[in-house]
Design an enzyme around this catalytic site. Structure first.
Site, PDB file in Angstrom:
ATOM      1  N   SER A  70      84.063  38.141  45.570  1.00 39.21           N
ATOM      2  CA  SER A  70      85.395  38.496  45.066  1.00 39.21           C
ATOM      3  C   SER A  70      85.565  40.004  44.943  1.00 39.21           C
ATOM      4  O   SER A  70      84.604  40.764  44.849  1.00 39.21           O
ATOM      5  CB  SER A  70      85.625  37.832  43.712  1.00 39.21           C
ATOM      6  OG  SER A  70      85.440  36.441  43.817  1.00 39.21           O
TER       7      SER A  70
HETATM    8  N1  SAM Z   1      80.967  34.653  42.461  1.00 36.02           N
HETATM    9  C1  SAM Z   1      80.652  34.827  43.850  1.00 36.02           C
HETATM   10  C2  SAM Z   1      80.137  36.195  44.184  1.00 36.02           C
HETATM   11  O1  SAM Z   1      80.060  37.040  43.289  1.00 36.02           O
HETATM   12  O2  SAM Z   1      79.757  36.395  45.343  1.00 36.02           O
HETATM   13  C3  SAM Z   1      81.817  34.520  44.715  1.00 36.02           C
HETATM   14  C4  SAM Z   1      81.996  33.084  44.879  1.00 36.02           C
HETATM   15  S1  SAM Z   1      83.035  32.526  46.177  1.00 36.02           S
HETATM   16  C5  SAM Z   1      84.613  33.207  45.798  1.00 36.02           C
HETATM   17  C6  SAM Z   1      83.143  30.821  45.667  1.00 36.02           C
HETATM   18  C7  SAM Z   1      81.893  30.029  45.870  1.00 36.02           C
HETATM   19  O3  SAM Z   1      82.065  28.736  45.328  1.00 36.02           O
HETATM   20  C8  SAM Z   1      81.517  29.838  47.316  1.00 36.02           C
HETATM   21  O4  SAM Z   1      80.236  30.332  47.564  1.00 36.02           O
HETATM   22  C9  SAM Z   1      81.573  28.314  47.508  1.00 36.02           C
HETATM   23  O5  SAM Z   1      80.612  27.814  48.419  1.00 36.02           O
HETATM   24  C10 SAM Z   1      81.325  27.829  46.110  1.00 36.02           C
HETATM   25  N2  SAM Z   1      81.766  26.465  45.804  1.00 36.02           N
HETATM   26  C11 SAM Z   1      82.897  25.829  46.192  1.00 36.02           C
HETATM   27  N3  SAM Z   1      82.931  24.580  45.692  1.00 36.02           N
HETATM   28  C12 SAM Z   1      81.793  24.420  44.956  1.00 36.02           C
HETATM   29  C13 SAM Z   1      81.246  23.358  44.192  1.00 36.02           C
HETATM   30  N4  SAM Z   1      81.854  22.181  44.049  1.00 36.02           N
HETATM   31  N5  SAM Z   1      80.049  23.558  43.598  1.00 36.02           N
HETATM   32  C14 SAM Z   1      79.387  24.725  43.729  1.00 36.02           C
HETATM   33  N6  SAM Z   1      79.850  25.771  44.447  1.00 36.02           N
HETATM   34  C15 SAM Z   1      81.040  25.625  45.050  1.00 36.02           C
END
Ligand code: SAM
Length: 236
Positions: A70
């Site tokens: 993000s």
């Molecule tokens: N906080 C992260 C960073 O600092 O890099 C950014 C995260 S990214 C915007 C959102 C993440 O949520 C992705 O890596 C995606 O694979 C994960 N995600 C989506 N659905 C999910 C779920 N049900 N359980 C765990 N992770 C999930």
């Protein structure tokens, strides 16, 4: 040699300080502990090597598997909204690069983080260990079901957007605990904060945002995943 040639640790530190002043402080983030954490965590080490030169820009970046790290301001804003004091047990849904996990680990007692892609979780785990962030546990799985064995949590951060707040996450919030994250679809999302007060949950709408979808049993279904923007639609 790529675009990183000649970039040294102190160049990144200078960029990071500029990021903190121009993107975080100037836009009204007041929590000193959050500002200090944003100053300390080397964001460039959490983005793919060929994008390190963009690490301190005012934007999200692709990290693989169609996912993103993000924008710095959003990380700071969401972290500040959790109102951490230092002794909390925090649950993060969506480890991604591990950058947000590192920020949280400086501000709370322990961070539990769940990522659905094993490749991202493994890279984040390795990076966090190498950099010495010890109060972190990472699990591969569906975060929409929470982490029941470790519940309740004083704070929950969702970094991907479900259509509504998953019931297990509400239930795993401690009394007085806060949950912060985006809720909505591809076109219309709102960052919300949910505060548990006994048997009641108070919801505040914070700001409109754009996040990748949370895909899981209590979130979006897998086959809806491709209705969302992936890395290929990124404007570089
Ligand atoms: N906080 C992260 C960073 O600092 O890099 C950014 C995260 S990214 C915007 C959102 C993440 O949520 C992705 O890596 C995606 O694979 C994960 N995600 C989506 N659905 C999910 C779920 N049900 N359980 C765990 N992770 C999930």
């Amino acid at each position: 040699m790529g675009p990183n040639r000649g970039m040294r640790a102190h160049d990144y530190a200078a960029r990071r300080e500029r990021m903190v002043q121009q993107q975080i402080v100037a836009r009204g983030i007041r929590d000193e502990r959050v500002i200090e954490a944003m100053r300390r965590v080397p964001r460039h080490l959490f983005v793919p090597e060929d994008r390190r030169h963009l690490a301190y820009e005012d934007r999200p970046l692709p990290i693989g598997e169609g996912q993103t790290i993000s924008q710095p301001y959003i990380v700071a804003y969401m972290t500040a909204a959790l109102q951490l004091k230092g002794d909390e047990k925090v649950l993060e849904i969506g480890t991604g690069s591990g950058y947000q996990t590192a920020i949280l680990s400086l501000l709370a007692r322990w961070v539990y983080s769940i990522e659905r892609y094993a490749s991202l979780a493994e890279r984040a785990r390795r990076r966090l260990a190498e950099l010495g962030y010890r109060n972190v546990s990472i699990r591969v799985g569906d975060g929409s079901a929470g982490w029941p064995e470790e519940a309740p949590f004083d704070a929950i951060l969702m970094t991907a957007a479900p259509p509504t707040i998953p019931l297990p996450l509400r239930q795993q919030l401690a009394d007085g605990g806060r949950l912060v994250g985006p809720v909505g679809n591809r076109y219309d999302q709102m960052l919300i904060r949910l505060t548990r007060k006994g048997k009641q949950w108070v919801q505040e709408q914070l700001v409109p945002v754009i996040f990748v979808p949370m895909v899981g049993r209590h979130a979006w279904a897998e086959d809806q995943d491709d209705e969302w923007p992936g890395v290929s639609s990124f404007q570089e």
